[in-house]
Design a protein around this motif. Structure first.
Motif, mmCIF file in Angstrom:
data_model
loop_
_atom_site.group_PDB
_atom_site.id
_atom_site.type_symbol
_atom_site.label_atom_id
_atom_site.label_comp_id
_atom_site.label_asym_id
_atom_site.label_seq_id
_atom_site.Cartn_x
_atom_site.Cartn_y
_atom_site.Cartn_z
ATOM 1 N N LEU A 104 -80.243 21.867 -30.397
ATOM 2 C CA LEU A 104 -81.315 21.151 -31.076
ATOM 3 C C LEU A 104 -81.119 21.316 -32.573
ATOM 4 C CD1 LEU A 104 -84.132 22.542 -28.798
ATOM 5 C CD2 LEU A 104 -82.970 20.346 -28.567
ATOM 6 N N THR A 105 -81.203 20.206 -33.281
ATOM 7 C CA THR A 105 -80.962 20.258 -34.710
ATOM 8 C C THR A 105 -81.693 19.126 -35.417
ATOM 9 O OG1 THR A 105 -79.254 20.352 -36.423
ATOM 10 C CG2 THR A 105 -78.851 18.847 -34.574
ATOM 11 N N ARG A 106 -81.865 19.302 -36.677
ATOM 12 C CA ARG A 106 -82.381 18.226 -37.514
ATOM 13 C C ARG A 106 -81.215 17.328 -37.904
ATOM 14 N NH1 ARG A 106 -85.923 22.091 -41.455
ATOM 15 N NH2 ARG A 106 -87.459 22.678 -39.887
ATOM 16 N N GLN A 107 -81.541 16.153 -38.371
ATOM 17 C CA GLN A 107 -80.539 15.169 -38.797
ATOM 18 C C GLN A 107 -79.608 15.742 -39.879
ATOM 19 O OE1 GLN A 107 -79.940 12.227 -37.475
ATOM 20 N NE2 GLN A 107 -78.348 11.727 -38.948
ATOM 21 N N THR A 108 -80.083 16.710 -40.630
ATOM 22 C CA THR A 108 -79.291 17.243 -41.746
ATOM 23 C C THR A 108 -77.948 17.816 -41.309
ATOM 24 O OG1 THR A 108 -80.481 19.352 -41.592
ATOM 25 C CG2 THR A 108 -81.305 17.737 -43.186
ATOM 26 N N VAL A 109 -77.842 18.295 -40.065
ATOM 27 C CA VAL A 109 -76.552 18.833 -39.633
ATOM 28 C C VAL A 109 -75.488 17.743 -39.642
ATOM 29 C CG1 VAL A 109 -76.616 18.565 -37.113
ATOM 30 C CG2 VAL A 109 -75.513 20.539 -38.091
ATOM 31 N N TYR A 110 -75.874 16.515 -39.340
ATOM 32 C CA TYR A 110 -74.915 15.400 -39.343
ATOM 33 C C TYR A 110 -74.655 14.895 -40.754
ATOM 34 C CZ TYR A 110 -75.440 15.603 -34.346
ATOM 35 O OH TYR A 110 -75.450 16.040 -33.048
ATOM 36 N N GLU A 111 -75.564 15.156 -41.656
ATOM 37 C CA GLU A 111 -75.325 14.813 -43.060
ATOM 38 C C GLU A 111 -74.319 15.776 -43.674
ATOM 39 O OE1 GLU A 111 -79.271 14.958 -44.668
ATOM 40 O OE2 GLU A 111 -79.930 13.213 -43.501
ATOM 41 N N GLN A 112 -74.406 17.032 -43.284
ATOM 42 C CA GLN A 112 -73.501 18.051 -43.822
ATOM 43 C C GLN A 112 -72.189 18.154 -43.039
ATOM 44 O OE1 GLN A 112 -75.963 21.518 -43.637
ATOM 45 N NE2 GLN A 112 -77.338 20.795 -45.228
ATOM 46 N N HIS A 113 -72.232 17.807 -41.759
ATOM 47 C CA HIS A 113 -71.061 17.915 -40.884
ATOM 48 C C HIS A 113 -70.962 16.625 -40.070
ATOM 49 C CE1 HIS A 113 -71.049 22.203 -41.831
ATOM 50 N NE2 HIS A 113 -72.351 22.169 -41.609
ATOM 51 N N ALA A 114 -70.589 15.575 -40.727
ATOM 52 C CA ALA A 114 -70.597 14.242 -40.115
ATOM 53 C C ALA A 114 -69.743 14.167 -38.850
ATOM 54 C CB ALA A 114 -70.124 13.203 -41.128
ATOM 55 N N ASP A 115 -68.732 15.000 -38.738
ATOM 56 C CA ASP A 115 -67.829 14.939 -37.590
ATOM 57 C C ASP A 115 -68.228 15.879 -36.454
ATOM 58 O OD1 ASP A 115 -67.249 17.311 -38.931
ATOM 59 O OD2 ASP A 115 -65.117 17.212 -38.449
ATOM 60 N N TRP A 116 -69.407 16.502 -36.523
ATOM 61 C CA TRP A 116 -69.803 17.476 -35.506
ATOM 62 C C TRP A 116 -69.706 16.862 -34.117
ATOM 63 C CZ3 TRP A 116 -70.141 22.125 -33.900
ATOM 64 C CH2 TRP A 116 -70.949 22.461 -32.826
ATOM 65 N N MET A 117 -68.766 17.324 -33.353
ATOM 66 C CA MET A 117 -68.506 16.946 -31.965
ATOM 67 C C MET A 117 -68.227 15.456 -31.771
ATOM 68 S SD MET A 117 -68.389 19.879 -30.616
ATOM 69 C CE MET A 117 -68.263 19.540 -28.884
ATOM 70 N N ARG A 118 -67.966 14.746 -32.821
ATOM 71 C CA ARG A 118 -67.626 13.324 -32.704
ATOM 72 C C ARG A 118 -66.324 13.179 -31.938
ATOM 73 N NH1 ARG A 118 -67.882 10.371 -38.017
ATOM 74 N NH2 ARG A 118 -70.054 10.227 -37.443
ATOM 75 N N GLY A 119 -66.313 12.259 -31.007
ATOM 76 C CA GLY A 119 -65.109 11.995 -30.232
ATOM 77 C C GLY A 119 -64.928 12.893 -29.024
ATOM 78 N N GLU A 120 -65.806 13.861 -28.848
ATOM 79 C CA GLU A 120 -65.715 14.723 -27.669
ATOM 80 C C GLU A 120 -66.243 13.958 -26.464
ATOM 81 O OE1 GLU A 120 -64.332 17.739 -27.225
ATOM 82 O OE2 GLU A 120 -63.657 17.567 -29.297
ATOM 83 N N PRO A 121 -65.456 13.796 -25.414
ATOM 84 C CA PRO A 121 -65.860 12.950 -24.290
ATOM 85 C C PRO A 121 -67.080 13.459 -23.519
ATOM 86 C CG PRO A 121 -63.816 14.092 -23.798
ATOM 87 C CD PRO A 121 -64.126 14.363 -25.232
#
Length: 132
Positions: A104-121
């Motif tokens: 669980l996270t706020r949107q800010t994690v994706y602002e600071q780490h845009a690639d967080w788990m991106r592309g993981e199937p």
């Protein structure tokens, strides 16, 4: 015997105390006097790699003794870079462990780490609107 050692040692019967000491030091307990860590504490990369492996083995052993392992992390937006790296490592390493990870996270994690788990199937991101 420490509480951590009592709790985790049954899962590391063949490995001895070393993995427990690695996990303890990783989570902020003082195991710096452990003979199992003596050579590792001077080398952050090597310590981190071995400690991450110990936690991955712990989760694997849990998965062998239970139908599913559930990992719940709240406030991921407060996590430091090392903690995010650790979560990514575990989720990529233990792909055959029956594990559900809910972060669980706020949107800010994706602002600071845009690639967080991106592309993981096996990763699904659900964006929820704020509650009124």
């Amino acid at each position: 015997m420490s509480a951590l050692l009592q709790a985790l040692q049954p899962l590391f019967a063949t490995e001895g105390e070393a993995p427990v000491h690695l996990i303890g030091q990783l989570i902020g307990l003082d195991y710096s006097s452990s003979p199992h860590l003596a050579e590792l504490l001077g080398n952050e990369a090597q310590f981190r790699a071995r400690a991450f492996d110990a936690v991955a083995l712990y989760l694997r052993r849990l998965g062998e003794s239970r139908p599913v392992v559930v990992v719940v992390l709240d406030d991921l937006h407060w996590a430091d870079e090392g903690s995010l790296d650790f979560m990514r490592f575990v989720l990529q390493r233990d792909v055959d462990v029956p594990m559900l990870s809910v972060t669980l996270t706020r949107q800010t994690v994706y602002e600071q780490h845009a690639d967080w788990m991106r592309g993981e199937p096996r990763h699904t991101r659900l964006d929820l609107k704020p509650l009124d």
